[in-house]
Design an enzyme around this catalytic site. Sequence first.
Site, PDB file in Angstrom:
ATOM      1  N   HIS A 114       0.821  -1.222   0.000  1.00  0.00           N
ATOM      2  CA  HIS A 114       0.000   0.000   0.000  1.00  0.00           C
ATOM      3  C   HIS A 114       0.847   1.261   0.000  1.00  0.00           C
ATOM      4  O   HIS A 114       0.395   2.326   0.403  1.00  0.00           O
ATOM      5  CB  HIS A 114      -0.961  -0.018   1.208  1.00  0.00           C
ATOM      6  CG  HIS A 114      -1.989  -1.102   1.096  1.00  0.00           C
ATOM      7  ND1 HIS A 114      -2.730  -1.550   2.165  1.00  0.00           N
ATOM      8  CD2 HIS A 114      -2.369  -1.859   0.029  1.00  0.00           C
ATOM      9  CE1 HIS A 114      -3.549  -2.530   1.757  1.00  0.00           C
ATOM     10  NE2 HIS A 114      -3.332  -2.739   0.471  1.00  0.00           N
ATOM     11  N   ASN A 207      -3.720 -12.591  15.405  1.00  0.00           N
ATOM     12  CA  ASN A 207      -4.527 -11.377  15.348  1.00  0.00           C
ATOM     13  C   ASN A 207      -5.411 -11.285  16.590  1.00  0.00           C
ATOM     14  O   ASN A 207      -6.058 -12.279  16.951  1.00  0.00           O
ATOM     15  CB  ASN A 207      -5.404 -11.369  14.087  1.00  0.00           C
ATOM     16  CG  ASN A 207      -5.889  -9.966  13.776  1.00  0.00           C
ATOM     17  OD1 ASN A 207      -5.093  -9.082  13.480  1.00  0.00           O
ATOM     18  ND2 ASN A 207      -7.196  -9.759  13.888  1.00  0.00           N
TER      19      ASN A 207
END
Length: 241
Positions: A114, A207
Site C-alpha cells: 500500500h 490477530n
Amino acid sequence: MLANLIMEAKHTVIFSGAGMSTESGIPDFRSATQGMWRHKDPAKLASTYALEHNRDEFVAFYRARIEGLQTCAPHDGHRILAEWEQRGLVHSIITQNVDGFHALAGSRYVAELHGTISRVHCQHCARVYSAVHYLEEEGTVCECGGFLRPSVVLFGESLPDDAVDMAERETYAADLFIVLGSSLQVSPANLFPQVAKRNGAKFVIVNMEPTELDYLADLVVHERKIGEVLAEANKIICTNE
Ligand code: APR
C-alpha cells in the site's frame, strides 16, 4: 507450535497489517475500540475522490498521520522479524502498512503493498520529497508548482507493480505464511494468504480479533499481542538453536 513451524519451514513469508504497529503507538483501522475507520470515512479521506474533491481534509488527514509517525518507532516485534530474516528463519515480509517500520527495524526484503507515508511525490512531475516536508507551510507545493501527495496507495488506485510482483513470487514460494495483525478485509491484499494456503503453505494468523480467513488457517492465535507472541516464539527458537 508457531516456533516449531518457523524452525521446520524452508521459506517463511510474513504478511503484516496495522496490528503490527499498534504497539508502536500507531492506531489501526478496524479494531473494535481504537480503529481509525471507526470515526472517519476512508472514502472521504484516503481515496482518489478525497484527493480531487476534498483536498483540505485529505492534506490535514495525512499531515496528522505523518506528524504522528515522528513520535513513534518500531517495537521489539519488528526487530525480532528483522533478526529472523538475518538468521534465515524469515525470507520476506509483505506488508499493508505504510509506516516503513519493518525496514527501519532492519528487514531488507519487504514488499509495501500500500505504498508509504514516509515519502510524498508530485502529482505532476513525480518528484519525491521526504514526508516531513509535507508538514511545512508550503509543504503541498512542488518546485514545479504541482500538488504533492503521500506515496500511499489510495482507495481507487492500483497497487505498485514492483510490490505486487514481489508479493506474488514470495506467496508462491512460501511453505509457511504468517499473518500478523490484519483483519484481512481489504482486497486485493487479502488474496495473498488465500493463494499461499491453496498453494500448499502452512497458514498461521496471529490477530487480536477473529478475521475473515480464520477458517482457512492451520493455526490461529487470538487475544494475544503480536509483540508478546513473537518474543515467546523467539525465546523457544533461541533455546533450540
Ligand atoms: N496484536 C495482535 N493483533 C492486533 C494488535 C496487537 N497488538 N493490534 C491490533 N490488532 C488487530 C486488530 O484486532 C485488527 O483485527 O489487528 C487488526 C488490524 O486490522 P485493520 O485495522 O483492518 O488493519 P489492516 O488489516 O492492516 O487494514 C488493511 O485497510 O484501510 C486500509 O490501507 C489500509 O492497509 C490498510 C488496509
